[in-house]
Design a protein around this motif. Sequence first.
Motif, short mmCIF file in Angstrom:
data_model
loop_
_atom_site.label_atom_id
_atom_site.label_comp_id
_atom_site.label_asym_id
_atom_site.label_seq_id
_atom_site.Cartn_x
_atom_site.Cartn_y
_atom_site.Cartn_z
N LYS A 5 4.70 7.48 -37.43
CA LYS A 5 5.27 9.25 -36.60
C LYS A 5 6.63 8.52 -36.21
CE LYS A 5 1.39 11.83 -36.48
NZ LYS A 5 1.66 13.15 -37.02
N ASP A 6 7.69 9.78 -35.48
CA ASP A 6 8.34 9.52 -34.92
C ASP A 6 8.61 9.23 -33.47
OD1 ASP A 6 9.90 9.70 -37.39
OD2 ASP A 6 10.01 11.67 -36.56
N LEU A 7 7.29 9.59 -32.97
CA LEU A 7 7.42 9.81 -31.51
C LEU A 7 5.67 9.98 -31.16
CD1 LEU A 7 9.10 10.51 -28.82
CD2 LEU A 7 8.37 12.82 -29.12
N ILE A 8 5.45 9.45 -29.44
CA ILE A 8 4.23 10.03 -29.83
C ILE A 8 4.37 10.23 -28.20
CG2 ILE A 8 3.71 7.49 -28.45
CD1 ILE A 8 0.77 8.18 -30.07
N ILE A 9 3.99 11.02 -27.71
CA ILE A 9 3.82 12.14 -25.71
C ILE A 9 2.47 11.30 -25.85
CG2 ILE A 9 3.96 13.01 -24.61
CD1 ILE A 9 5.24 14.81 -27.87
N ILE A 10 1.94 10.27 -25.02
CA ILE A 10 0.98 9.86 -24.17
C ILE A 10 0.70 10.19 -22.79
CG2 ILE A 10 0.04 7.72 -23.41
CD1 ILE A 10 1.58 6.26 -25.34
N GLY A 15 -4.82 18.14 -16.98
CA GLY A 15 -4.18 19.83 -16.36
C GLY A 15 -2.93 19.75 -16.96
N LYS A 16 -2.41 19.73 -15.79
CA LYS A 16 -0.49 20.23 -16.36
C LYS A 16 0.06 18.96 -16.79
CE LYS A 16 -0.12 24.08 -13.58
NZ LYS A 16 -0.02 24.91 -14.51
N ASN A 17 0.11 17.40 -16.56
CA ASN A 17 0.49 17.37 -17.83
C ASN A 17 0.30 16.77 -19.22
OD1 ASN A 17 2.58 15.04 -16.16
ND2 ASN A 17 0.46 15.76 -14.78
N LEU A 18 -0.88 17.71 -19.30
CA LEU A 18 -0.89 18.04 -20.95
C LEU A 18 0.01 19.20 -21.28
CD1 LEU A 18 -2.38 17.09 -23.51
CD2 LEU A 18 -4.43 18.93 -22.41
N GLU A 19 -0.14 19.83 -20.34
CA GLU A 19 0.89 20.98 -20.78
C GLU A 19 2.40 20.70 -21.12
OE1 GLU A 19 0.92 24.13 -17.51
OE2 GLU A 19 -1.15 24.43 -18.01
N LEU A 20 2.85 19.33 -20.02
CA LEU A 20 4.51 19.08 -20.24
C LEU A 20 3.80 18.33 -21.81
CD1 LEU A 20 6.53 17.92 -18.87
CD2 LEU A 20 5.46 16.17 -18.17
N SER A 21 3.13 18.00 -21.88
CA SER A 21 3.29 16.85 -23.17
C SER A 21 3.87 17.82 -24.56
CB SER A 21 1.70 16.23 -23.28
OG SER A 21 1.80 14.84 -22.47
N LYS A 22 2.72 19.33 -23.71
CA LYS A 22 3.00 20.09 -25.37
C LYS A 22 4.53 20.17 -24.74
CE LYS A 22 -2.13 21.17 -24.95
NZ LYS A 22 -3.04 22.57 -24.44
N LYS A 23 4.76 20.75 -24.21
CA LYS A 23 6.36 21.50 -24.06
C LYS A 23 6.85 20.37 -24.76
CE LYS A 23 6.09 24.91 -21.54
NZ LYS A 23 6.44 26.17 -22.18
N GLU A 36 3.29 13.77 -32.45
CA GLU A 36 1.34 13.93 -32.38
C GLU A 36 1.56 13.64 -30.21
OE1 GLU A 36 -1.77 10.67 -32.88
OE2 GLU A 36 -0.27 10.57 -33.96
N ILE A 37 0.51 14.21 -30.12
CA ILE A 37 0.05 13.76 -28.15
C ILE A 37 -1.38 12.63 -28.47
CG2 ILE A 37 -1.07 14.70 -26.31
CD1 ILE A 37 0.70 17.31 -26.80
N LEU A 38 -1.29 11.71 -28.14
CA LEU A 38 -2.50 10.92 -27.95
C LEU A 38 -2.41 11.47 -26.25
CD1 LEU A 38 -4.27 8.34 -27.89
CD2 LEU A 38 -2.27 7.32 -27.02
N ASP A 39 -3.98 12.65 -25.89
CA ASP A 39 -4.25 12.31 -24.70
C ASP A 39 -5.54 11.36 -23.87
OD1 ASP A 39 -5.77 13.71 -22.78
OD2 ASP A 39 -6.20 15.50 -23.74
N VAL A 76 6.49 9.13 -25.09
CA VAL A 76 6.84 9.32 -24.18
C VAL A 76 5.74 9.67 -23.35
CG1 VAL A 76 7.02 12.20 -22.81
CG2 VAL A 76 8.63 11.16 -25.25
N ILE A 77 5.29 9.12 -21.67
CA ILE A 77 4.28 8.59 -21.37
C ILE A 77 4.98 9.90 -19.55
CG2 ILE A 77 2.38 7.62 -19.31
CD1 ILE A 77 3.83 5.16 -21.19
N CYS A 78 3.64 10.97 -20.72
CA CYS A 78 2.97 12.49 -19.52
C CYS A 78 1.74 11.79 -18.10
CB CYS A 78 3.33 13.81 -19.61
SG CYS A 78 4.70 13.82 -20.88
N ALA A 79 2.36 11.22 -17.11
CA ALA A 79 1.28 11.71 -16.03
C ALA A 79 1.15 11.44 -14.68
CB ALA A 79 1.57 9.76 -15.96
N PRO A 80 0.23 12.36 -14.11
CA PRO A 80 0.19 12.64 -13.17
C PRO A 80 0.19 11.56 -12.05
CG PRO A 80 -2.07 12.99 -13.71
CD PRO A 80 -1.34 11.84 -14.50
N GLU A 81 0.67 12.04 -10.60
CA GLU A 81 1.16 10.79 -9.14
C GLU A 81 -0.76 11.10 -9.00
OE1 GLU A 81 4.00 10.46 -6.71
OE2 GLU A 81 3.00 11.24 -5.70
N TYR A 82 -1.21 9.46 -8.61
CA TYR A 82 -2.99 9.61 -7.76
C TYR A 82 -2.37 8.91 -7.07
CZ TYR A 82 -5.42 11.15 -11.87
OH TYR A 82 -6.38 12.75 -12.36
#
Length: 174
Positions: A5-10, A15-23, A36-39, A76-82
């Motif tokens: 893959k050229d890019l992995i989106i982790i 929730g919203k960060n999965l939506e962001l990953s899909k974007k 691809e997305i790695l959830d 790319v890492i998409c994560a919520p703030e905890y």
Amino acid sequence: MTETKDLIIITASCGKNLELSKKFLEKSNELKLSSEILDLTTLDIPLFNPRIHSKENIPNEIKDLKKKLFKIERWVICAPEYNGSIPPILSNFIAWLSISGDDFRNLFNGQPIAIATFSGGIGLELLTSLRIQLVHLGSQVLGRQLLSSYSKPIDTKTIEDIIQRLLQMKKLKT
């Protein structure tokens, strides 16, 4: 043989960060990238505990994912703030990856990574904490980041700019 893959989106959220990953995935597909997305929420990885776990008993899922991540040029890492920081699921994943070799930095060293968040709060603490951790591990963290929230919708132009900038980066050979 699996396609590289050229890019992995982790994503560290279902929730919203999965939506962001899909974007990010949609935009990368428009740009003809193999992505691809790695959830992380779909993985069955135990909580890392140094009393119980060692390099000798790393879960097979971690071993397989680490081999896969080594082959992917950009992340790319998409994560919520905890609680003003990195979500536990992402910290746990990074902990497992970092103990699964002779050098805790070996997977991250020189790795181009972009970071993004959709946060119910401010989100800046996550981006700052994650940037500090990834830089400590030797990653090349893209200067541009994406911070979105309920009051600041996801901007697809920013997503495209981040991907374009990431494409200009090469994994450093260490």
